[in-house]
Every structure is written in structure tokens, then in C-alpha cells.
Design a protein around this motif. Sequence first.
Motif, mmCIF file in Angstrom:
data_model
loop_
_atom_site.group_PDB
_atom_site.id
_atom_site.type_symbol
_atom_site.label_atom_id
_atom_site.label_comp_id
_atom_site.label_asym_id
_atom_site.label_seq_id
_atom_site.Cartn_x
_atom_site.Cartn_y
_atom_site.Cartn_z
ATOM 1 N N ARG A 160 58.253 39.917 44.139
ATOM 2 C CA ARG A 160 57.201 40.449 43.278
ATOM 3 C C ARG A 160 57.092 41.944 43.512
ATOM 4 N NH1 ARG A 160 53.476 36.386 41.142
ATOM 5 N NH2 ARG A 160 54.009 34.388 42.027
ATOM 6 N N VAL A 161 56.706 42.650 42.469
ATOM 7 C CA VAL A 161 56.497 44.092 42.561
ATOM 8 C C VAL A 161 55.074 44.404 42.134
ATOM 9 C CG1 VAL A 161 58.931 44.673 42.192
ATOM 10 C CG2 VAL A 161 57.404 44.494 40.235
ATOM 11 N N LEU A 162 54.561 45.494 42.637
ATOM 12 C CA LEU A 162 53.203 45.897 42.321
ATOM 13 C C LEU A 162 53.174 46.654 41.003
ATOM 14 C CD1 LEU A 162 50.248 46.142 43.281
ATOM 15 C CD2 LEU A 162 50.916 48.294 44.369
ATOM 16 N N ILE A 163 52.252 46.258 40.121
ATOM 17 C CA ILE A 163 52.003 47.008 38.894
ATOM 18 C C ILE A 163 50.516 47.343 38.881
ATOM 19 C CG2 ILE A 163 53.890 45.927 37.609
ATOM 20 C CD1 ILE A 163 51.720 44.293 36.114
ATOM 21 N N SER A 164 50.144 48.239 38.038
ATOM 22 C CA SER A 164 48.743 48.624 37.981
ATOM 23 C C SER A 164 48.290 48.676 36.525
ATOM 24 C CB SER A 164 48.556 50.001 38.619
ATOM 25 O OG SER A 164 47.218 50.383 38.574
ATOM 26 N N GLY A 165 47.108 48.231 36.290
ATOM 27 C CA GLY A 165 46.552 48.279 34.948
ATOM 28 C C GLY A 165 45.096 47.870 34.992
ATOM 29 N N ARG A 166 44.418 48.109 33.925
ATOM 30 C CA ARG A 166 43.003 47.758 33.844
ATOM 31 C C ARG A 166 42.783 46.772 32.707
ATOM 32 N NH1 ARG A 166 39.488 51.383 36.517
ATOM 33 N NH2 ARG A 166 40.619 53.118 37.446
ATOM 34 N N VAL A 167 41.847 45.869 32.936
ATOM 35 C CA VAL A 167 41.438 44.921 31.897
ATOM 36 C C VAL A 167 39.929 45.030 31.733
ATOM 37 C CG1 VAL A 167 43.337 43.309 32.318
ATOM 38 C CG2 VAL A 167 41.167 42.990 33.512
ATOM 39 N N ARG A 168 39.446 44.547 30.604
ATOM 40 C CA ARG A 168 38.002 44.531 30.381
ATOM 41 C C ARG A 168 37.341 43.614 31.412
ATOM 42 N NH1 ARG A 168 40.123 43.370 25.427
ATOM 43 N NH2 ARG A 168 39.233 41.286 25.581
ATOM 44 N N GLU A 169 36.108 43.939 31.757
ATOM 45 C CA GLU A 169 35.364 43.148 32.727
ATOM 46 C C GLU A 169 35.251 41.686 32.288
ATOM 47 O OE1 GLU A 169 30.951 43.365 34.664
ATOM 48 O OE2 GLU A 169 31.962 45.260 34.230
ATOM 49 N N SER A 170 35.066 41.475 30.987
ATOM 50 C CA SER A 170 34.936 40.101 30.478
ATOM 51 C C SER A 170 36.237 39.316 30.650
ATOM 52 C CB SER A 170 34.511 40.112 29.009
ATOM 53 O OG SER A 170 35.483 40.751 28.205
ATOM 54 N N VAL A 171 37.366 39.984 30.508
ATOM 55 C CA VAL A 171 38.663 39.319 30.695
ATOM 56 C C VAL A 171 38.833 38.944 32.164
ATOM 57 C CG1 VAL A 171 41.172 39.615 30.568
ATOM 58 C CG2 VAL A 171 39.718 40.444 28.711
ATOM 59 N N LYS B 68 39.087 34.850 36.444
ATOM 60 C CA LYS B 68 38.605 34.301 37.707
ATOM 61 C C LYS B 68 38.058 32.886 37.530
ATOM 62 C CE LYS B 68 36.721 36.932 40.798
ATOM 63 N NZ LYS B 68 35.865 37.874 41.531
ATOM 64 N N LEU B 69 37.324 32.653 36.443
ATOM 65 C CA LEU B 69 36.793 31.311 36.194
ATOM 66 C C LEU B 69 37.909 30.309 35.947
ATOM 67 C CD1 LEU B 69 33.723 32.182 33.939
ATOM 68 C CD2 LEU B 69 33.670 31.150 36.233
ATOM 69 N N TYR B 70 38.893 30.708 35.126
ATOM 70 C CA TYR B 70 40.022 29.811 34.853
ATOM 71 C C TYR B 70 40.793 29.530 36.138
ATOM 72 C CZ TYR B 70 44.124 27.698 32.807
ATOM 73 O OH TYR B 70 45.127 26.822 32.507
ATOM 74 N N SER B 71 41.060 30.573 36.892
ATOM 75 C CA SER B 71 41.813 30.455 38.134
ATOM 76 C C SER B 71 41.136 29.483 39.100
ATOM 77 C CB SER B 71 41.939 31.842 38.769
ATOM 78 O OG SER B 71 42.590 31.776 40.003
ATOM 79 N N ALA B 72 39.837 29.660 39.294
ATOM 80 C CA ALA B 72 39.100 28.791 40.211
ATOM 81 C C ALA B 72 39.025 27.357 39.686
ATOM 82 C CB ALA B 72 37.693 29.340 40.422
ATOM 83 N N GLY B 73 38.820 27.206 38.407
ATOM 84 C CA GLY B 73 38.669 25.881 37.820
ATOM 85 C C GLY B 73 39.957 25.089 37.710
#
Length: 59
Positions: A16-27, A32-37
Motif C-alpha cells: 500500500r502507498v500513502l495518498i492524501s485527499g479531503r472528503v466532505r465531513e458528511s462522507v 465510518k458508520l458503514y465501516s463499523a456496521g
Amino acid sequence: MPDTQATPEPAEAEDRVLISGRVRESVRRRMKLYSAGHDVSLQDLIDAALDEYLAKRGA
């Protein structure tokens, strides 16, 4: 009501390689909810989502 979408599966063993980017807070919250669920790591969720997006576009 059960989720009818498939849970992302871990990618094949590959460095794996590190990438950087930003997403909206809602995304981020939805990720996080999908991941946990669905007992999937955020890393695997992001990897699967980007892989699916690119595959659908022939990349």
C-alpha cells in the motif's frame, strides 16, 4: 432491514502507498458508520470504493 450491498473484501496482498485527499465531513461520517456496521476497515472500504469507481470507468 438488511443491507443488500456487498461488503468490500480486502484487496489481494499488495503493498500500500500513502495518498492524501479531503472528503466532505458528511462522507467521512457515512464511511465510518458503514465501516463499523459491516466490520470492514476504513482502509479496505476506501480501497474497494476507488477500485470499483476506476473499474467502472475502464481505468
